[in-house]
Design an enzyme around this catalytic site. Structure first.
Site, PDB file in Angstrom:
ATOM      1  N   CYS A 136      33.259  30.431  -5.115  1.00  0.00           N
ATOM      2  CA  CYS A 136      33.292  29.821  -6.451  1.00  0.00           C
ATOM      3  C   CYS A 136      33.025  30.948  -7.442  1.00  0.00           C
ATOM      4  O   CYS A 136      33.198  32.120  -7.113  1.00  0.00           O
ATOM      5  CB  CYS A 136      32.306  28.659  -6.553  1.00  0.00           C
ATOM      6  SG  CYS A 136      30.561  29.089  -6.367  1.00  0.00           S
ATOM      7  N   GLY A 137      32.610  30.607  -8.658  1.00  0.00           N
ATOM      8  CA  GLY A 137      32.401  31.654  -9.651  1.00  0.00           C
ATOM      9  C   GLY A 137      31.358  32.668  -9.197  1.00  0.00           C
ATOM     10  O   GLY A 137      31.565  33.877  -9.251  1.00  0.00           O
ATOM     11  N   THR A 138      30.218  32.154  -8.750  1.00  0.00           N
ATOM     12  CA  THR A 138      29.124  33.021  -8.299  1.00  0.00           C
ATOM     13  C   THR A 138      28.858  32.947  -6.803  1.00  0.00           C
ATOM     14  O   THR A 138      28.160  33.804  -6.261  1.00  0.00           O
ATOM     15  CB  THR A 138      27.812  32.601  -8.993  1.00  0.00           C
ATOM     16  OG1 THR A 138      27.555  31.231  -8.640  1.00  0.00           O
ATOM     17  CG2 THR A 138      27.922  32.732 -10.498  1.00  0.00           C
TER      18      THR A 138
ATOM     19  N   ASP B 298      36.514  26.614  -5.636  1.00  0.00           N
ATOM     20  CA  ASP B 298      36.732  25.829  -6.847  1.00  0.00           C
ATOM     21  C   ASP B 298      37.690  26.608  -7.739  1.00  0.00           C
ATOM     22  O   ASP B 298      38.217  27.663  -7.340  1.00  0.00           O
ATOM     23  CB  ASP B 298      35.412  25.437  -7.536  1.00  0.00           C
ATOM     24  CG  ASP B 298      34.747  26.592  -8.284  1.00  0.00           C
ATOM     25  OD1 ASP B 298      35.237  27.743  -8.175  1.00  0.00           O
ATOM     26  OD2 ASP B 298      33.745  26.350  -8.970  1.00  0.00           O
TER      27      ASP B 298
ATOM     28  N   HIS C 173      21.266  38.116  12.438  1.00  0.00           N
ATOM     29  CA  HIS C 173      19.892  37.604  12.378  1.00  0.00           C
ATOM     30  C   HIS C 173      19.810  36.108  12.128  1.00  0.00           C
ATOM     31  O   HIS C 173      18.932  35.443  12.665  1.00  0.00           O
ATOM     32  CB  HIS C 173      19.107  38.310  11.267  1.00  0.00           C
ATOM     33  CG  HIS C 173      18.852  39.758  11.526  1.00  0.00           C
ATOM     34  ND1 HIS C 173      17.690  40.380  11.140  1.00  0.00           N
ATOM     35  CD2 HIS C 173      19.605  40.706  12.131  1.00  0.00           C
ATOM     36  CE1 HIS C 173      17.732  41.654  11.495  1.00  0.00           C
ATOM     37  NE2 HIS C 173      18.895  41.887  12.087  1.00  0.00           N
TER      38      HIS C 173
ATOM     39  N   HIS D  74      15.205  35.894  16.854  1.00  0.00           N
ATOM     40  CA  HIS D  74      16.045  35.312  15.802  1.00  0.00           C
ATOM     41  C   HIS D  74      16.330  33.835  16.077  1.00  0.00           C
ATOM     42  O   HIS D  74      16.342  33.023  15.153  1.00  0.00           O
ATOM     43  CB  HIS D  74      17.345  36.102  15.664  1.00  0.00           C
ATOM     44  CG  HIS D  74      17.137  37.491  15.137  1.00  0.00           C
ATOM     45  ND1 HIS D  74      16.330  37.755  14.059  1.00  0.00           N
ATOM     46  CD2 HIS D  74      17.604  38.695  15.562  1.00  0.00           C
ATOM     47  CE1 HIS D  74      16.319  39.059  13.819  1.00  0.00           C
ATOM     48  NE2 HIS D  74      17.076  39.655  14.725  1.00  0.00           N
TER      49      HIS D  74
HETATM   50  C1  RB5 Z   1      32.199  26.805 -12.397  1.00  0.00           C
HETATM   51  O1  RB5 Z   1      32.293  27.070 -13.749  1.00  0.00           O
HETATM   52  C2  RB5 Z   1      30.992  27.496 -11.795  1.00  0.00           C
HETATM   53  O2  RB5 Z   1      29.826  26.830 -12.174  1.00  0.00           O
HETATM   54  C3  RB5 Z   1      31.107  27.571 -10.286  1.00  0.00           C
HETATM   55  O3  RB5 Z   1      32.265  28.250  -9.957  1.00  0.00           O
HETATM   56  C4  RB5 Z   1      29.985  28.254  -9.547  1.00  0.00           C
HETATM   57  O4  RB5 Z   1      29.735  29.521 -10.068  1.00  0.00           O
HETATM   58  C5  RB5 Z   1      28.768  27.474  -9.345  1.00  0.00           C
HETATM   59  O5  RB5 Z   1      27.797  27.921  -8.734  1.00  0.00           O
END
Ligand code: RB5
Length: 141
Positions: A64-66, A7, A97, A133
């Protein structure tokens, strides 16, 4: 072939990963997004997950961000075992695994240098094929 998606929060990291994998000789299919404009990550999670679940891609990478939203969304697709990793040990262990078929990472939590090491560990590690596994993976659904 490796399918990859992101994203807006991880667009630059995705470009680094694509460049890295292509330099290593991998074929990479970029499923978007295509810029840093705000977008909905589940669209790209589904696109990559479908490529992997259908067999078009051997592995997928989602950033993505996280990495959390991507992993949650990708794991809704049947046949997908998406693993959020922030270290090399986990990347290796989840291939050995869990036979993870999609690697998820966060661009706001993991620096580019470490992310590329995690990618290498993930794509270079085969599934163990260990009976215990396989049994456990078959218990997922
Ligand atoms: C976008 O702002 C953020 O929510 C997305 O990149 C992600 O971290 C979602 O899990």
């Amino acid at each position: 072939m490796i399918a990859i998606g992101c994203d807006h929060g991880a667009f630059e990291l995705k470009l680094e990963i694509i460049k890295h994998l292509q330099n290593r000789g991998f074929e990479v299919k970029d499923m978007g997004c295509n810029d840093t404009n705000s977008c909905d990550y589940p669209i790209y999670a589904k696109a990559v997950a479908d490529e992997v679940a259908s067999g078009n891609a051997e592995l997928g990478i989602l950033v993505c961000g996280t990495g959390i939203g991507m992993s949650m969304a990708a794991n809704k697709v049947e046949g997908i075992r998406a693993a959020l990793c922030a270290d090399c040990f986990s990347a290796q262990a989840t291939r050995e695994h869990n036979n993870a078929n999609i690697l998820c990472m966060g661009a706001r939590t993991t620096g580019v240098g470490l992310a590329l090491m995690i990618v290498d560990r993930f794509v270079d590690t085969p599934f163990s094929n260990d009976e215990r596994h396989i049994r456990r993976i078959n218990m997922y659904s």
